[in-house]
Every structure is written in structure tokens, then in C-alpha cells.
Design an enzyme around this catalytic site. Structure first.
Site, mmCIF file in Angstrom:
data_model
loop_
_atom_site.group_PDB
_atom_site.id
_atom_site.type_symbol
_atom_site.label_atom_id
_atom_site.label_comp_id
_atom_site.label_asym_id
_atom_site.label_seq_id
_atom_site.Cartn_x
_atom_site.Cartn_y
_atom_site.Cartn_z
ATOM 1 N N ASP A 219 0.823 -1.221 0.000
ATOM 2 C CA ASP A 219 0.000 0.000 0.000
ATOM 3 C C ASP A 219 0.860 1.275 0.000
ATOM 4 O OD1 ASP A 219 -1.778 2.034 0.693
ATOM 5 O OD2 ASP A 219 -2.348 1.174 2.633
ATOM 6 N N HIS A 393 -3.712 4.260 6.775
ATOM 7 C CA HIS A 393 -2.651 3.749 5.899
ATOM 8 C C HIS A 393 -1.271 3.992 6.515
ATOM 9 C CE1 HIS A 393 -5.421 3.156 2.472
ATOM 10 N NE2 HIS A 393 -6.033 4.229 2.959
#
Lengths: 580, 580
Positions: A219, A393
């Protein structure tokens, strides 16, 4: 110098270098092919195919929002052509978590593809909600999985690994294949003090690292952010401070409907501060109901009250959890800010917390909502005033940690625009990876990965499928270009009737305009446009057989020219001839 | 509680309180009236009128960008109705500095109003550049002023006071009137280590504070930011670090064309690092030329080179200063990022610094440019990676300092959206001001201020004038609504010819669509729309005299309905009848 650092599809010298490297090893190795249909060089519509020895699995099937230029488009999904062409080879579809950019494309794919869909419990619930809207819940083979399960599909075995994210039940996936193990983190962060459940399963990632990992997909969303992301727990602490500040005012909190952790924190504080909780906004109501049913939310029964009972309590006894944290014009909070909400009206007795950061592009909408709420007299906590939001994130230090634990042979940053992928590649380099073992990919590209090398083997159809109303993919570049043209300076129709037999003009040309100028104040201009069109028709008066395409094109040019000269505007000029 | 804190036009009880307070003092005092035509509850198009004993002066005349919903609009300026109605009373127009949100409306006002315009040297130069584009430079009475001048206009004397901002020659204004002194800061910050010139003239502000100030109008742009803004000098230090990092690569710096201080810092570093400087982008070239002519920029002659000579040097010997720091699609940097620039092509030998922060709404455009430049192999420094930009507007501590120096009787936060004004009011309160002496205003409102009180005395026409091409104000809400409608789902024209004598249908109905669906793939749908229109016409077949408005409206409804039912889209349906 820079151009030597990363392999790129359009740089042949580097591909040749990779090939040369691959040739050095004489033993041919089994490859696994990775094909991304979304999520590279873009945010959203994540979807990746893995193909090994003829078997294929898919990871995620997301949607994304249209960009500003896609007038009238509701949703964007990946181009599924390649998936459907290979339908018989697809053994399973694995979903990492329940956010729209990972599940939003499912109904559109699954209406044409029969395949088992694997998802953890909450993710499965969210998918079911979505499929219900499409009346598809009975036709889809949806199977529940849990971290640690080993799901064998064809020659590949998929192992979900628990990760932290801004939604519960998120997993990364280890894909064990004859070519080696590929790990995709999914969206993740490392929360060392999560409010519920465990920290990202670092141990399992490390064990794979010890056994050997062929490739890691990670990610890239926050690859530009230094340090580590803050824990969800920090939001709870900020809420506590703010609840005290709120005093005897009503508290309204806007957040993402899928952030169940945050909602649980609010419920916990409601008990502590002796407040009842009610919920506003369709998606918030739906998600909270489902989370209660599945056991992801828990609170004493009498804490939750229906909206209509809210008026029976003092402001200081109430919390409203609502949608609209991105300023979405039709959301509950937006309606409150405009005084248009059916149930709740805002005033000086309201203390409002927007528990989110505006996604780029949404700042102006959020500002509009904040202005509206402030004007009504409420106190509003937004953006960076207090720590009322944390990202889901991983930041740079977390990304490095994962790279160090997994120690992949090859690294492919995913889930980000080019600038994010590029920075992520640089981060991997700082952990000691060879730049030649890092690949910055593109959607549609077929990347073959094996022990002996990584190379691009051509490409498959990929792109954006635009959804407008019921139409999937029927709005293409011509339609969008016309919408853009129409939006900018409007439309001028030049219509006239002619005799099919004699070719003579019977009526018109008439001018009808929309979105161009205020017609009543522009009679002279319209008359001038009409006389330009008439001039063209006069020139062809004596031709019996006329090439209307040519004549219409000449009318278009001359009318456009005179309108531009007079107004410096370029409306769409649309000549229409009726033959009688 | 909150609602008792600030006076607001729509809260009569508060106005009454102010009136009551005013009545306590028996002596009638001379009032000065303040009317804002822009800059309150909005960013941009700043313009304020002051009216005392029948004399009026104007401060600034700015423009702003259209918001996302204003399709096709180029520029937005204030509604000048009230100014033009009072043309004979207006004694002077004072400009605080040369940014577009303070001078952009001038050509549109000055074509209808003869009035002396007062501006400092650089501001005057920028206004002249602007007026030249409109061929107006000879017709405007433009007068140069300097800090410390005392300009008497009618009963008022205006004194410019030097302030720091992101453009040289910015001033605040003290307006000495029979009602007392009103001070407007203009856009300002307090830079204690400016790279050129002096710090904001705190002494003069303090002296006015000692003598007594009736009202202060202060820049609210950064009222949400804690602490103090950083000095422009910091940018120079960052540039130095980055110049060393750039090594033998070409350096390209994008910044605002009006930030002469920053450009001078680049020129100074060019000498130190032995680089030549060239300039790209129309506004950058124009501004730099003028700044050299007026003496605001200085460098040895041989430092500047024309763009065409750039290729004679090594990359390590070159700096390109360019426009495009906001990602504007037609700017020089944007063209470079797309490989479309006439002179400069980007590659791995480029080190690019974007010396600006994206203005809300521009983030996506900047990201697009960054992605493009990175893909071409350049290194790009953007946003918060290094301190390559500082704001030109005062932060909270600077705002407090100014409030403490000026010690006004009344305070009116200006230049900001509602959330900025509100926060600014709160800041003033923390410095000890009585909330009742703080006014949150709106454009068009007439605010009367005197020693004995502050009250709203009604309102004057105010709003937005939209500029589209040559048209000023001819695009109104109907045209914008049509453009919006057209942009969303396109257009369907239903056209047919009838006999004027018999009322019989002679041809059609034909369907022509644009921006709705891809027509070739939608023949069935178009046929269905046609048959709906035909059905309506059939119903009225035997009427000789027909009410076409009614028939067209029925066609519009039925065709819209069937299209929506089939596609879930709402194109504009435009029936056109031709009578023959």
C-alpha cells in the site's frame, strides 16, 4: 542517473537488463504473472489478477469516483474484458476489506462472472449489503474466511493475514504458488495500541520472510508521509477532551460510515458521559445495524435511541453520529448545515466534530458545510484543530518495517498515483533493496515474476469503465467531450426545413439556444447568427441535390465564427435540417 | 450562549442591543459608513467603500475565480451598481497591493467610472500592465503614493502604512475621518527578517493606537493557523540546500509571478552557484521585466539569458523560473510535464522545485503535473517535502500583535470565509475585546461606525458579476443552470415540422442527441423516445390551432420520463417545432 534507478515498461534498456539478469540463471523457473486492472498510477478501483500455471485468482474489485472532467458520471470501475475472456481459469476472488475502492466493482463483475468470492466476516456483510441493492445476494457464492485459513484454489493457496486499517476485519494475503509466495498487504497500517483486536500480524509476515517471499505488493497511499501513523486510540482521547468542552451542548460527530472502531469509541464515551446515541444518514444507519448484528459493535441496549426520540432529551444528553464528513452535498451533515435536515436543526446548543480529513478535491465542500454550521451558531471542530482523525494507511516507517519483515526478492508498490509509487520505491531502496528488483507498474501490464527474474510480457485490455445511471460503459470519450463542450458555453441549434423534392428552403433557419447567453438581451446577436446561416443556405439555393453534411458543416463554422467574434465564447453549434 | 457573542445582521436582538448601547451616549457623533462589496464570507474580489459626510473612497477592486459550479465563467468581480450610482461622491480609489484579488476588477470598474486611482510604485506598474490589455492605460488617472504620504480626499485623509506580504510595496491604510480613524491592514504578515525592505511598520500602527483608532479591519486569511508565519528568508535557506542537492542537474523553480522577493532570492543564489537564469511563462516574463525596470529586481546583466540560449549551457549551469505552481493546465510547467513545452523538455537531468502550496481546489491539478514530471525522470520537490514556500498572510500571533498595537474601539475581521472571520473574532476576544465591539459583516451591508456605537443601517446592491468571454454580467442563473443540466446528461432535441395552415405534421419528430448516449449503440432507445413524441403529436392531430407551448411541454415530460426509466439519466429535452 535517475532513469537508471527503476525498471519501467517504456524503458527498453532496463527491461533488457532484467532479461539479461534472468538469463544468467540457466534453470527455467515457474513464473507467476501479476496483472493489475486498477490501483496503479491512480487512487481507487483496486483489482489485481494472479496467474500461475493456467490458474487465476483475483484480489479485490473496487470502484472509484469520477474525476472533475467526467461530467455526469456516477462511478468508475475497471475494464473487466480480460477477466471475462479468462472466466474459466478464474478460481476465486479474494477481498482484502470492505471499502468501496476494494468492493465497489463487484456487482458489475459478478453479474457476468460465476466465481466464489472470499471475504472475512464484516467484509462479507458489507458485500451482502451492496449485492442486495442489485438484487444479487442469492446468486453470488460468497464464502467467509478468517486470518490463518488456507484456501487452496488451483495451484495456489491463499492465506489471509490480519492487518490494522480504518475498518475492522482487513487482511493482507499470502499467495503461495509454485512460483513462490507473493504477499499483498492490502490497505494497512501498524497500530501498536489498537482500540479493538490485535496489532497487524507482524509475526506471520516475519515468518513468511524467513521462509522466503518472491514478491511483496504494498500500500503506497501514505508513502509521502514521514514517521508512523498515529493510533486510533488517540482519536478517543481527543474525543474525551472535546466531550468535556461540549458541556451541556448536543454533540454531533461526522465520520466515515465504515469506521466501526471509531463508532465503538463514541459508544463507549456515550456511556461514560451519560449520553444517548442516535444515528443519521442512510449508509451510517445501515452499517451500524449490520455491525451490531455481526457483533462488531456492542453497547447496553438503552444507549441507542431512534432519531424521533431525540427531542425528548436535553442537548447535553445526546450524541448524533452522522455521515457527511467529506461535505458530500446530499449527506446528513450537509443538509443540517443548510437547515434542510428533516429531523435535526442546528443552533448554538450544538457542538459538532468532523472526524475526518478532507480527501483532496473535497476541501471546498467541507468548508461550505463548516461555514453553514458556524452561521447557525454551532461550535465546529474540523481539520487540524484537534486530533480527531488518524489515517488508516501506513506511513514511511511502517512501510520500511514491513519491507524488513517480509524481505521480498521483488517489490511492487501498489495503490497510489505515480508520485506515491515512486516515493515508495525510493523508501524500499533505503531499506537496502536493489533498484532493479523494484518495479513501477501500470494497469494492464503483464508482469511475470519468478525466482530467476521479473519481466514485462506485454499487456492486456485495461482502463476505466464509466457508469452513468444504468449505463455501464456506454458513455465514452465522444459523449464526455460533448458534455464538456456543452457545459462550457452552452448550445446553439440552427434548425431549418427544406423540400426533399426541390431542395428549396421551406422554413427557418431558426435559432434556439440554451446555456449560451440570456436570449432576451441578445436579440441582435441571435439575428446575426441567423443571417450567417441564411447566407450559407442562399449560396446553395439552386442546387436540387444537396450534400447536407457539407452545408451543415459550413453553417456550423460561420455561426461559430460570428458568435466567437462577438462574445469570445464557443457554444456547440448544432445545425438540424428537416426534409419534407 | 454562542449566539449572544457576536452581532449579526439577521439577529435583531443583537442589533437592538447595539442600538441601546449607542443611545446611552447622548451626544450625537459623526459616523463613517463602511460598505463591503467583496471579501466577506468569501475569498477574493476584495472591495470596500467608506462614506463619511457625503464623501466616499474605495479601497481595492479585486476579482476572484469562478467556483466549480460556474461552468464556462472566466472571472468573477463585485457588483458595482452602488458605486456607479454614487459616482459623483467618490473621491478616490486606493489599492493596497498588486494581487488579482485586489486589482482584478479595476478595468471593469474604470471603464464606467472616472476617479483617481492611488497605488504604490510596483502596484501601479501591475495595474498599468493590466490596463494595457484593455487599452485603458491612457484614460485612467493613476497616481503613485508611498508609505507616509497623506492623501486628502474630501473629508478623509488616507495614509498608506508599509506592511510585509508576498509581493513588494504592499500597504495598509489609515483613513482619518471626522468620525475617527479607521485602519485596514490589507493583506499582511509581520516578517521580522524580510529579505528586502523593512518589517511591517509596527511603529506607525502603534502610534495610531496611542492616538486612538475607531475601527480596525484586518486580514483573516490565516486566522485558523496557530503561531506566527515563517519568514520569506527561510525559503532562501531551503533553496540553498536544494541547490546543493541538485548538483549538476538543471534547476526549474515554479512560483507565483508576483512574488518578487522570492525571484530576487533565486537570482542571488544563481550568482553564488554560478548559474544563468531564464524565464518561462507569459505572466512571469512580464512581471520580471517590469520589476527590473522599476528597480525591484537587480542582478548582474550576464545572469539573465533568453530561453533560446539555454541550450548552449550544461544543465548544471541553468535555472529556469516558471509559472505553473498551481498546476494550471495551460501554464509553462504543466506543458513541460506533458512534454508539450515549445522550448524545454524534461528528463532525468532536471531538478524541479514547486515553490508554492496548492490553493484548496488545485491539489489534483498539482498532483497531475508532479506525476507527469516524475514520469519524465525528473526529481520533483513539492508541498511539504522542504520549506520551499511561506504564506504571505499573518497567523494568529501576528493578528493578536496588530490588535494589541492598534487597540481599536471596534473590530471588523475581513478577507475570509465565514469560518475565518468567526475564528478571527474569537482571536480578538482573547486579546480582551468585548464581543459586542466585534462585527461579523456581509457584503452589501451598510455598517455605520461612530464613537457612540456601531450599527447596521440596511443594505445596498451587492453580489457577483460573472465574466464569460466579452460578456460582463450577461450570464445569469438561468444560463448557468442550463449549462449545469447540459453538462450532466447532455441534450436530446426533438424536432418536427407542421403545416401552419392545417396544423398537420409534415416531418419528424426527429431525435438529435449530444452528450447523452453513444447513439449507434442506442438506436432502440432513440426509437422509443421518438414514438413517445409521436404519441403526443397524434393526440393533437385533429386540432387545427394548437398551443405549442403545451404540446412541447408534454413532449418534454414524456420523452424525459422514458429516457429516465431506461437509463436513469436526465438529459435536457428540447422540443423544437417548425411551422411551414
Amino acid at each position: 542517473m535517475e532513469k537508471r534507478r527503476y525498471s519501467r515498461i517504456d524503458e527498453n534498456d532496463q527491461i533488457n537488463e532484467i532479461r539479461a539478469k534472468a538469463k544468467k540463471i540457466t534453470q527455467p523457473a515457474v513464473p507467476i504473472r501479476m496483472i493489475s486492472l486498477g490501483g496503479l498510477n491512480e487512487i481507487g478501483k483496486n483489482m489485481t489478477l494472479f496467474d500461475c500455471q493456467g490458474d487465476m485468482i483475483i484480489v479485490d474489485c473496487g470502484s472509484t469516483f469520477p474525476d472533475d472532467e467526467m461530467y455526469g458520471i456516477d462511478l468508475v470501475i475497471p475494464d473487466f474484458t480480460y477477466v471475462l475472456e479468462n472466466a474459466d481459469r478464474i478460481k476465486g476472488l479474494f477481498i482484502t476489506h470492505g471499502h468501496e475502492d476494494h468492493i465497489g466493482g463487484l456487482p458489475y463483475l459478478l453479474k457476468d462472472l460465476q466465481v466464489p468470492v472470499y471475504a472475512t466476516r464484516l467484509t462479507k456483510g458489507l458485500i451482502e449489503n451492496k449485492l442486495e441493492e442489485f438484487n444479487m445476494v442469492r446468486t453470488v457464492d460468497l464464502r467467509e474466511i478468517a486470518p490463518g485459513d488456507r484456501i487452496r484454489r488451483g495451484c495456489m493457496t491463499v492465506v489471509p493475514i490480519h492487518v490494522n486499517h480504518s475498518i475492522p476485519d482487513a487482511v493482507g494475503l499470502a499467495i503461495e504458488s509454485p512460483a513462490g509466495t507473493v504477499i499483498t498487504t492490502g490497505d494497512f497500517k501498524i497500530d501498536l495500541t489498537p482500540t479493538q483486536g490485535e496489532t497487524t500480524d507482524l509475526k506471520t509476515f516475519a515468518e513468511y520472510g524467513t521462509k522466503g517471499v518472491l514478491a511483496l505488493l504494498q500500500d503506497s497511499t501514505n508513502s509521502e508521509r514521514r514517521g508512523s501513523s498515529a493510533s486510533e486510540r488517540m482519536v478517543g482521547r481527543s474525543f474525551e477532551t472535546l466531550f468535556r468542552m461540549a458541556g451541556d451542548r448536543r454533540i454531533i460527530i461526522a465520520t466515515f460510515a465504515s469506521n466501526i472502531y471509531r463508532i465503538q469509541q463514541i459508544l463507549d464515551l456515550a456511556i461514560r458521559y451519560d449520553r444517548k446515541v442516535t444515528v443519521s444518514g442512510r449508509s451510517m444507519i445501515k452499517n451500524i445495524e449490520m455491525a451490531f448484528q455481526l457483533g462488531y459493535l456492542h453497547t447496553p441496549k438503552d444507549i441507542m435511541i431512534p432519531p424521533e426520540e431525540e427531542k425528548n432529551y436535553d442537548p447535553g444528553q445526546i450524541i448524533i453520529i452522522t455521515t457527511g464528513s467529506q461535505g458530500e452535498p446530499l449527506s446528513a451533515l450537509s443538509r443540517m448545515s443548510g437547515g434542510m435536515h428533516r429531523q435535526f436543526s442546528i443552533g448554538p446548543d450544538d457542538f459538532i466534530i468532523i472526524s475526518a480529513t478532507p480527501i483532496p478535491g473535497n476541501e471546498k465542500m467541507v468548508t461550505k458545510v463548516v461555514n453553514g454550521l458556524l452561521k447557525l451558531g454551532a461550535e465546529v471542530i474540523y481539520e487540524s484543530m484537534y486530533d480527531v482523525h488518524v489515517s488508516g494507511h501506513a506511513y514511511q516507517e511502517e512501510l520500511k518495517l514491513m519491507l524488513k519483515l517480509v524481505r521480498p526478492k521483488y517489490f511492487i508498490p501498489v495503490h497510489g498515483e505515480y508520485k506515491h509509487l515512486k516515493r515508495h520505491a525510493y523508501i524500499a531502496e533505503t531499506t537496502g533493496m536493489d533498484p532493479m528488483d523494484i518495479h513501477l507498474g501500470s494497469i494492464g501490464e503483464v508482469l511475470s515474476i519468478s525466482e530467476t527474474g521479473m519481466k514485462v510480457e506485454g499487456s492486456v485490455p485495461s482502463g476505466q469503465l464509466l457508469i452513468d445511471g444504468y449505463g455501464v460503459g456506454d458513455v465514452g470519450s465522444v459523449v464526455l467531450r460533448d458534455r464538456h463542450h456543452l457545459s462550457h458555453d452552452g448550445l446553439v441549434v440552427v434548425v431549418f426545413s427544406v423540400s426533399r423534392q426541390t431542395g428549396r428552403l421551406l422554413a427557418g433557419p431558426d435559432i434556439v439556444s440554451r446555456g449560451f447567453v440570456y436570449v432576451k438581451a441578445s436579440e441582435e446577436l441571435i439575428a446575426e447568427a441567423r443571417s450567417e446561416a441564411t447566407a450559407v443556405l442562399d449560396r446553395y439555393r439552386d442546387y436540387v441535390y444537396k450534400d447536407w453534411a457539407v452545408i451543415k458543416s459550413k453553417i456550423r463554422d460561420r455561426v461559430s465564427n460570428v458568435l466567437y467574434k462577438r462574445t469570445k465564447r464557443n457554444p456547440m453549434v448544432l445545425p438540424i435540417v428537416m426534409e419534407i
